[in-house]
Each structure stands twice: as structure tokens, then as C-alpha cells.
Design a protein around this motif. Structure first.
Motif, PDB file in Angstrom:
ATOM      1  N   LEU A  47       0.834  -1.200   0.000  1.00 23.32           N
ATOM      2  CA  LEU A  47       0.000   0.000   0.000  1.00 23.32           C
ATOM      3  C   LEU A  47       0.874   1.256   0.000  1.00 23.32           C
ATOM      4  N   LEU A  48       2.021   1.183   0.666  1.00 22.04           N
ATOM      5  CA  LEU A  48       2.976   2.291   0.669  1.00 22.04           C
ATOM      6  C   LEU A  48       3.470   2.589  -0.739  1.00 22.04           C
ATOM      7  N   ALA A  49       3.769   1.539  -1.500  1.00 20.12           N
ATOM      8  CA  ALA A  49       4.216   1.727  -2.884  1.00 20.12           C
ATOM      9  C   ALA A  49       3.135   2.399  -3.723  1.00 20.12           C
ATOM     10  N   LEU A  50       1.887   1.964  -3.547  1.00 19.27           N
ATOM     11  CA  LEU A  50       0.773   2.571  -4.286  1.00 19.27           C
ATOM     12  C   LEU A  50       0.600   4.036  -3.902  1.00 19.27           C
ATOM     13  N   ALA A  51       0.657   4.330  -2.610  1.00 14.82           N
ATOM     14  CA  ALA A  51       0.522   5.715  -2.154  1.00 14.82           C
ATOM     15  C   ALA A  51       1.666   6.575  -2.675  1.00 14.82           C
ATOM     16  N   GLY A  52       2.855   5.986  -2.771  1.00 12.39           N
ATOM     17  CA  GLY A  52       3.998   6.732  -3.294  1.00 12.39           C
ATOM     18  C   GLY A  52       3.806   7.136  -4.744  1.00 12.39           C
ATOM     19  N   SER A  53       3.237   6.249  -5.537  1.00 11.35           N
ATOM     20  CA  SER A  53       2.991   6.588  -6.940  1.00 11.35           C
ATOM     21  C   SER A  53       1.906   7.661  -7.052  1.00 11.35           C
ATOM     22  N   ILE A  54       0.889   7.587  -6.204  1.00 16.95           N
ATOM     23  CA  ILE A  54      -0.163   8.605  -6.198  1.00 16.95           C
ATOM     24  C   ILE A  54       0.412   9.955  -5.799  1.00 16.95           C
ATOM     25  N   GLN A  55       1.255   9.948  -4.773  1.00 19.96           N
ATOM     26  CA  GLN A  55       1.857  11.184  -4.291  1.00 19.96           C
ATOM     27  C   GLN A  55       2.720  11.859  -5.353  1.00 19.96           C
ATOM     28  N   THR A  56       3.353  11.068  -6.195  1.00 16.82           N
ATOM     29  CA  THR A  56       4.238  11.623  -7.224  1.00 16.82           C
ATOM     30  C   THR A  56       3.460  12.168  -8.407  1.00 16.82           C
ATOM     31  N   MET A  57       2.418  11.471  -8.827  1.00 10.90           N
ATOM     32  CA  MET A  57       1.729  11.827 -10.065  1.00 10.90           C
ATOM     33  C   MET A  57       0.560  12.785  -9.877  1.00 10.90           C
ATOM     34  N   LEU A  58      -0.151  12.686  -8.753  1.00  9.69           N
ATOM     35  CA  LEU A  58      -1.388  13.443  -8.592  1.00  9.69           C
ATOM     36  C   LEU A  58      -1.202  14.956  -8.525  1.00  9.69           C
ATOM     37  N   PRO A  59      -0.149  15.483  -7.872  1.00  8.00           N
ATOM     38  CA  PRO A  59      -0.069  16.937  -7.723  1.00  8.00           C
ATOM     39  C   PRO A  59       0.566  17.676  -8.899  1.00  8.00           C
ATOM     40  N   VAL A  60       0.894  16.988  -9.982  1.00  5.82           N
ATOM     41  CA  VAL A  60       1.608  17.636 -11.082  1.00  5.82           C
ATOM     42  C   VAL A  60       0.836  18.839 -11.622  1.00  5.82           C
ATOM     43  N   ASN A  61      -0.452  18.673 -11.884  1.00  5.86           N
ATOM     44  CA  ASN A  61      -1.253  19.779 -12.410  1.00  5.86           C
ATOM     45  C   ASN A  61      -1.498  20.852 -11.357  1.00  5.86           C
ATOM     46  N   LEU A  62      -1.609  20.462 -10.096  1.00  5.80           N
ATOM     47  CA  LEU A  62      -1.779  21.444  -9.028  1.00  5.80           C
ATOM     48  C   LEU A  62      -0.579  22.378  -8.948  1.00  5.80           C
ATOM     49  N   LEU A  63       0.604  21.821  -9.165  1.00  6.90           N
ATOM     50  CA  LEU A  63       1.823  22.615  -9.066  1.00  6.90           C
ATOM     51  C   LEU A  63       1.965  23.607 -10.213  1.00  6.90           C
ATOM     52  N   LYS A  64       1.209  23.405 -11.276  1.00  9.64           N
ATOM     53  CA  LYS A  64       1.222  24.362 -12.379  1.00  9.64           C
ATOM     54  C   LYS A  64       0.351  25.581 -12.066  1.00  9.64           C
ATOM     55  N   LYS A  65      -0.533  25.444 -11.073  1.00  7.58           N
ATOM     56  CA  LYS A  65      -1.477  26.512 -10.747  1.00  7.58           C
ATOM     57  C   LYS A  65      -1.175  27.188  -9.412  1.00  7.58           C
ATOM     58  N   PHE A  66      -0.578  26.443  -8.486  1.00  3.06           N
ATOM     59  CA  PHE A  66      -0.382  26.980  -7.145  1.00  3.06           C
ATOM     60  C   PHE A  66       1.064  26.785  -6.703  1.00  3.06           C
ATOM     61  N   SER A  67       1.454  27.575  -5.721  1.00  3.03           N
ATOM     62  CA  SER A  67       2.790  27.452  -5.134  1.00  3.03           C
ATOM     63  C   SER A  67       2.949  26.077  -4.501  1.00  3.03           C
ATOM     64  N   CYS A  72      11.498  19.598  -0.996  1.00  2.00           N
ATOM     65  CA  CYS A  72      12.459  19.292  -2.066  1.00  2.00           C
ATOM     66  C   CYS A  72      11.827  18.419  -3.132  1.00  2.00           C
ATOM     67  N   PHE A  73      11.131  17.378  -2.700  1.00  2.00           N
ATOM     68  CA  PHE A  73      10.574  16.427  -3.664  1.00  2.00           C
ATOM     69  C   PHE A  73       9.518  17.068  -4.550  1.00  2.00           C
ATOM     70  N   ILE A  74       8.588  17.807  -3.946  1.00  2.00           N
ATOM     71  CA  ILE A  74       7.497  18.346  -4.738  1.00  2.00           C
ATOM     72  C   ILE A  74       7.986  19.463  -5.656  1.00  2.00           C
ATOM     73  N   ASN A  75       9.031  20.185  -5.247  1.00  2.00           N
ATOM     74  CA  ASN A  75       9.599  21.201  -6.137  1.00  2.00           C
ATOM     75  C   ASN A  75      10.349  20.574  -7.304  1.00  2.00           C
ATOM     76  N   SER A  76      10.865  19.371  -7.114  1.00  2.00           N
ATOM     77  CA  SER A  76      11.571  18.701  -8.205  1.00  2.00           C
ATOM     78  C   SER A  76      10.635  18.413  -9.374  1.00  2.00           C
ATOM     79  N   LEU A  77       9.322  18.251  -9.084  1.00  2.00           N
ATOM     80  CA  LEU A  77       8.352  17.940 -10.131  1.00  2.00           C
ATOM     81  C   LEU A  77       8.130  19.112 -11.093  1.00  2.00           C
ATOM     82  N   ARG A  78       8.636  20.283 -10.739  1.00  2.00           N
ATOM     83  CA  ARG A  78       8.561  21.430 -11.654  1.00  2.00           C
ATOM     84  C   ARG A  78       9.559  21.283 -12.803  1.00  2.00           C
ATOM     85  N   PHE A  79      10.606  20.489 -12.589  1.00  2.00           N
ATOM     86  CA  PHE A  79      11.705  20.432 -13.542  1.00  2.00           C
ATOM     87  C   PHE A  79      11.914  19.069 -14.172  1.00  2.00           C
ATOM     88  N   ILE A  80      11.452  18.016 -13.524  1.00  2.00           N
ATOM     89  CA  ILE A  80      11.622  16.669 -14.067  1.00  2.00           C
ATOM     90  C   ILE A  80      10.279  15.949 -14.019  1.00  2.00           C
TER      91      ILE A  80
END
Length: 304
Positions: A172-192, A243-251
Motif C-alpha cells: 500500500l505504501l508503494a501505491l501511495a507513493g505513486s499517487i503522491q508523485t503523479m497526482l499533484p503535477v497539475n496542481l503545481l502548475k497553478k499553485f505554489s 524538495c521532492f514536490i519542487n523537483s516535479l517542476r523540472f523533471i
């Protein structure tokens, strides 16, 4: 030529942020294991403390130091559903399930199971975005998983002793990790990113404070307990996720997920420092394989 150089610099910055976040998160594992074993903390109590305080500090920093508005997220109702899903099933779930898996097994086992999230990211990317991994990403995934496995099993590949509850929590941790990485990508384009992480942390903290109020069954606060909890709150939680969530702005989420394999490397080093754990040749080879993923990805970016 200038655009290529700028893009390469952005990828390097994104990779650096992802690696830093992974290392801080990985060290959190042995520290948590120390707190669970020697101080008898419960994961639920620690969750309320670490996520609540981290969320408040991030939002205060955003408001008074960065001078950014912190309520913008709540003024756009169409984004709230995705954000709540990210906060609960992504960020909070990863935080909690990681601590539960550490508590049920150990920091090494928790990191190897979490690394399976990388495979899920590649699969989800292929399914939802119709984007298959290139040969460099596929090679990096394979090398990273082999390295991670060697690192946390000490070369005994068929002897990963784990209970059914620990295995369930780890998957379940692995599944949550994939959700955490992919789900906020569009949010980060709109909000800090600070606003997104800060509110998500605070929501998680409130949720677990309801489950286990931090003023109930308070553990004995020795110096070691205080320092351990402080490290987890400030560095293992707040800084690692910033650090992790800011990395999604560039990679891409795929690359960010693969760089998460630095977690078992730092978890092993942390175990040596905090728990006096020794490691053998297989673990050294595993660590080198994990590190090699950076060079594989860098080679892929250069050829691209």
C-alpha cells in the motif's frame, strides 16, 4: 543552444532536489525505528505531531517570508477535490504507511517496498499518458530495483523475512507513493508548491490528531526522543517533501520516482549512524547500483 543548456540546468536542479528529498526521507527511517524500539512511540502519535507542525511552519514561512498568499488554493473549488485526494491518499498515506511498515519490520524493508512505487509510476504513465519508458528509463528502473534489493537484503535475495501485515502495509505504501508523485503535477502548475505541501501536511496532521490526540499517552521525552522527533519534523518531513514536490517542476514524475531510490542508500547510512548497523559487500554493490541510476538518466538526457 541556449535553450538546451537552460533545460539541462533545470533537469539538474530537479534531480538535485529529488535526491536531497529522498536522502532526508531515507534517514527518517532509522530515526523512526529508534523511536519505536527504544521509546515506544506509536506511528499515529508521531503522525499528528510531525505533519501538523510541518504544515504550520510551511504555511507561516510562505506567508511571512515568501510573501505569498496561502488561501489561493481554497478559492478555486474545482481543484479542491484533487488536492484533498493528494493530501489524504498521497502525502498522508505515504507518511503513515512508511512509519507503519518501519514499525512492523524495519527501515530497510520499508524502503525496498516503497521503491516498488517506481514501477507503478512507469505502468501508470504508460496506461494514462500512453508514454512508454525509453530504454534509459527502463534500464534505470531495473538497475535501481536490483540495487535496492541488494541493499536491504544484504545479498540474501530469497530471505526477505516479512510478516503479512508488514507486506500489506508495504505494498500500500508503494501505491501511495505513486499517487503522491503523479497526482499533484497539475496542481503545481497553478499553485505554489509551498501552499500545496503546507495545507496537505496540515490536513494530515489534523486527521491523525483526531485519530490519536498528541496530548494522550505522551511518550517520555528524553533528549534522544526530542532530537529524533525534531529531525523527523523539520528534515525528514518538511524539508524532504518541499524538495521532492519542487523537483516535479523540472523533471517528470517517472524520473523523480526513480531518484527516490536514494532513500535506501541514506536509510542504510542512517542505520549505521543511529542503530550501529553493519553492512556487507552486497549492500555496497547495491548502493553503487542505486547511485548509477543518476548517470544512466544523465546519459539519456544528453542523448535526448
Amino acid at each position: 543552444m541556449e535553450n538546451k543548456r537552460t533545460r539541462l540546468q533545470e533537469k539538474l536542479l530537479g534531480a538535485t532536489l529529488a535526491i536531497t528529498g529522498a536522502i532526508l526521507w531515507g534517514i527518517q527511517g532509522p530515526v523512526s525505528q529508534f523511536l519505536f524500539q527504544d521509546n515506544h512511540l506509536s506511528p499515529e502519535w508521531l503522525m499528528g505531531i510531525k505533519m501538523g507542525i510541518s504544515g504550520i511552519l510551511i504555511l507561516l514561512f510562505t506567508k511571512f517570508f515568501k510573501k505569498e498568499p496561502v488561501m489561493t488554493l481554497w478559492k478555486q473549488p474545482k481543484n479542491i477535490g484533487v488536492f484533498i485526494a493528494y493530501a489524504i491518499f498521497g502525502l498522508a498515506a505515504v507518511q503513515y504507511l512508511y512509519l507503519v511498515t518501519v514499525n512492523l519490520s524495519n527501515a530497510g524493508t520499508a524502503t525496498v517496498l516503497q521503491s516498488l512505487g517506481t514501477v507503478l509510476i512507469v505502468i501508470f504513465t504508460a496506461i494514462f499518458y500512453h508514454q512508454l519508458p525509453n530504454k534509459y528509463e527502463a534500464t534505470a528502473v531495473l538497475v535501481a530495483l536490483i540495487g535496492t534489493w541488494l541493499l536491504v537484503t544484504k545479498g540474501q535475495l530469497t530471505q526477505l523475512a516479512i510478516s503479512t501485515p508488514a507486506l500489506t502495509a508495504g505494498l500500500l505504501l508503494a501505491l501511495a507513493g505513486s499517487i503522491q508523485t503523479m497526482l499533484p503535477v497539475n496542481l503545481l502548475k497553478k499553485f505554489s508548491s509551498l501552499v500545496v505541501v503546507g495545507w496537505a501536511m496540515l490536513i494530515g496532521g489534523i486527521l491523525f490528531t483526531i485519530v490519536h490526540p498528541f496530548w494522550v499517552d505522551v511518550p517520555k521525552m528524553t533528549l534522544g526522543t526530542f532530537l529524533g522527533v525534531t529531525f523527523i519534523v523539520l528534515f525528514g518531513t518538511m524539508m524532504s517533501f518541499i524538495c521532492f514536490i519542487n523537483s516535479l517542476r523540472f523533471i517528470s514524475p517517472t524520473v523523480a520516482g526513480m531518484l527516490d531510490t536514494f532513500e535506501p542508500l541514506s536509510a542504510t547510512i542512517g542505520a549505521i549512524v543511529f542503530l550501529n548497523t553493519s553492512f556487507n559487500g552486497a549492500e555496497v554493490i547495491g548502493g553503487l547500483l542505486v547511485l548509477s541510476t543518476v548517470f544512466i538518466l544523465a546519459l539519456g538526457s544528453r542523448n535526448e
